[in-house]
Design a protein around this motif. Structure first.
Motif, PDB file in Angstrom:
ATOM      1  N   ASN A   8       2.780  17.725 -24.138  1.00 17.84           N
ATOM      2  CA  ASN A   8       1.439  18.318 -24.147  1.00 17.84           C
ATOM      3  C   ASN A   8       0.363  17.260 -24.370  1.00 17.84           C
ATOM      4  O   ASN A   8      -0.687  17.280 -23.716  1.00 17.84           O
ATOM      5  CB  ASN A   8       1.335  19.398 -25.219  1.00 17.84           C
ATOM      6  N   GLU A   9       0.612  16.345 -25.291  1.00 17.02           N
ATOM      7  CA  GLU A   9      -0.366  15.288 -25.549  1.00 17.02           C
ATOM      8  C   GLU A   9      -0.486  14.341 -24.358  1.00 17.02           C
ATOM      9  O   GLU A   9      -1.589  13.883 -24.046  1.00 17.02           O
ATOM     10  CB  GLU A   9      -0.023  14.528 -26.829  1.00 17.02           C
ATOM     11  N   LEU A  13      -3.837  13.505 -21.824  1.00 16.28           N
ATOM     12  CA  LEU A  13      -4.302  12.162 -21.454  1.00 16.28           C
ATOM     13  C   LEU A  13      -4.248  11.956 -19.933  1.00 16.28           C
ATOM     14  O   LEU A  13      -4.368  10.835 -19.455  1.00 16.28           O
ATOM     15  CB  LEU A  13      -3.453  11.096 -22.158  1.00 16.28           C
ATOM     16  N   ASP A  14      -4.048  13.033 -19.190  1.00 19.82           N
ATOM     17  CA  ASP A  14      -4.015  13.034 -17.725  1.00 19.82           C
ATOM     18  C   ASP A  14      -2.785  12.376 -17.115  1.00 19.82           C
ATOM     19  O   ASP A  14      -2.820  11.919 -15.974  1.00 19.82           O
ATOM     20  CB  ASP A  14      -5.291  12.426 -17.126  1.00 19.82           C
ATOM     21  N   TYR A  15      -1.683  12.343 -17.855  1.00 18.09           N
ATOM     22  CA  TYR A  15      -0.416  11.926 -17.282  1.00 18.09           C
ATOM     23  C   TYR A  15       0.309  13.174 -16.803  1.00 18.09           C
ATOM     24  O   TYR A  15      -0.011  14.295 -17.207  1.00 18.09           O
ATOM     25  CB  TYR A  15       0.442  11.175 -18.313  1.00 18.09           C
ATOM     26  N   ASP A  16       1.300  12.990 -15.944  1.00 21.15           N
ATOM     27  CA  ASP A  16       2.076  14.094 -15.409  1.00 21.15           C
ATOM     28  C   ASP A  16       3.535  13.920 -15.832  1.00 21.15           C
ATOM     29  O   ASP A  16       4.382  13.523 -15.028  1.00 21.15           O
ATOM     30  CB  ASP A  16       1.946  14.129 -13.879  1.00 21.15           C
ATOM     31  N   ASN A 103      -2.506   8.076 -37.060  1.00 20.38           N
ATOM     32  CA  ASN A 103      -2.660   9.522 -36.899  1.00 20.38           C
ATOM     33  C   ASN A 103      -1.467  10.153 -36.181  1.00 20.38           C
ATOM     34  O   ASN A 103      -1.456  11.352 -35.940  1.00 20.38           O
ATOM     35  CB  ASN A 103      -3.954   9.853 -36.159  1.00 20.38           C
ATOM     36  N   ARG A 104      -0.475   9.348 -35.798  1.00 23.71           N
ATOM     37  CA  ARG A 104       0.794   9.791 -35.197  1.00 23.71           C
ATOM     38  C   ARG A 104       0.595  10.589 -33.902  1.00 23.71           C
ATOM     39  O   ARG A 104       1.303  11.546 -33.630  1.00 23.71           O
ATOM     40  CB  ARG A 104       1.620  10.589 -36.194  1.00 23.71           C
ATOM     41  N   SER A 105      -0.336  10.142 -33.101  1.00 25.50           N
ATOM     42  CA  SER A 105      -0.611  10.827 -31.836  1.00 25.50           C
ATOM     43  C   SER A 105      -0.027  10.052 -30.657  1.00 25.50           C
ATOM     44  O   SER A 105       0.267   8.853 -30.758  1.00 25.50           O
ATOM     45  CB  SER A 105      -2.125  10.972 -31.638  1.00 25.50           C
ATOM     46  N   VAL A 106       0.108  10.742 -29.531  1.00 20.36           N
ATOM     47  CA  VAL A 106       0.554  10.086 -28.308  1.00 20.36           C
ATOM     48  C   VAL A 106      -0.489   9.064 -27.863  1.00 20.36           C
ATOM     49  O   VAL A 106      -0.139   7.993 -27.372  1.00 20.36           O
ATOM     50  CB  VAL A 106       0.853  11.123 -27.206  1.00 20.36           C
ATOM     51  N   ARG A 107      -1.766   9.356 -28.062  1.00 20.88           N
ATOM     52  CA  ARG A 107      -2.823   8.392 -27.714  1.00 20.88           C
ATOM     53  C   ARG A 107      -2.591   7.068 -28.454  1.00 20.88           C
ATOM     54  O   ARG A 107      -2.674   5.991 -27.871  1.00 20.88           O
ATOM     55  CB  ARG A 107      -4.201   8.949 -28.057  1.00 20.88           C
ATOM     56  N   THR A 108      -2.269   7.157 -29.737  1.00 16.53           N
ATOM     57  CA  THR A 108      -2.001   5.951 -30.531  1.00 16.53           C
ATOM     58  C   THR A 108      -0.742   5.252 -30.031  1.00 16.53           C
ATOM     59  O   THR A 108      -0.706   4.030 -29.914  1.00 16.53           O
ATOM     60  CB  THR A 108      -1.876   6.328 -32.017  1.00 16.53           C
TER      61      THR A 108
END
Length: 120
Positions: A8-9, A13-16, A103-108
């Motif tokens: 979902n994260e 971030l606009d990945y597929d 922050n333990r996010s996929v963005r990070t």
């Protein structure tokens, strides 16, 4: 949550991303920086059920970019292993440092991956 939260994260971030089963997630990635900037590769991650408490251990990359080298030589040449994603993939053992301090996010996590490509 685990893998589905990671997916979902990535979508945010606009990945597929594709769920390949057995905790494997993969998607196409255009390298944004470094000597491979502009090149498209596939990235794969083994995402455990405990994400985001713990990150994936490192990226799986296709096509192979480096010779296999299990020694602890510095990045980018060391810690390059076979991958459970297939014969045309390689696993980069590049653990995320100090994940618990983020922050333990996929963005990070993806910033970590970007840095790996920037330092090839």
């Amino acid at each position: 949550m685990g893998r589905q939260e990671f997916i979902n994260e990535l979508q945010g971030l606009d990945y597929d991303p594709q769920d390949l089963g057995e905790n494997r997630v993969a998607f196409r990635y255009t390298v944004p920086v470094g000597r491979l900037a502009g090149q498209e590769v596939s990235l794969g991650f083994l995402v455990a059920d405990d994400f985001p408490a713990n990150p994936p251990s490192g990226p799986h990359v296709s096509p192979r970019l480096f010779p296999l080298n299990s020694r602890a030589d510095p990045h980018p040449n060391g810690g390059v292993h076979t991958s459970p994603f297939g014969d045309d993939w390689e696993y980069w053992s590049r653990p995320f440092p100090n994940w618990s301090d983020t922050n333990r996010s996929v963005r990070t996590y993806m910033a970590h991956v970007r840095h790996l490509f920037d330092t090839l």
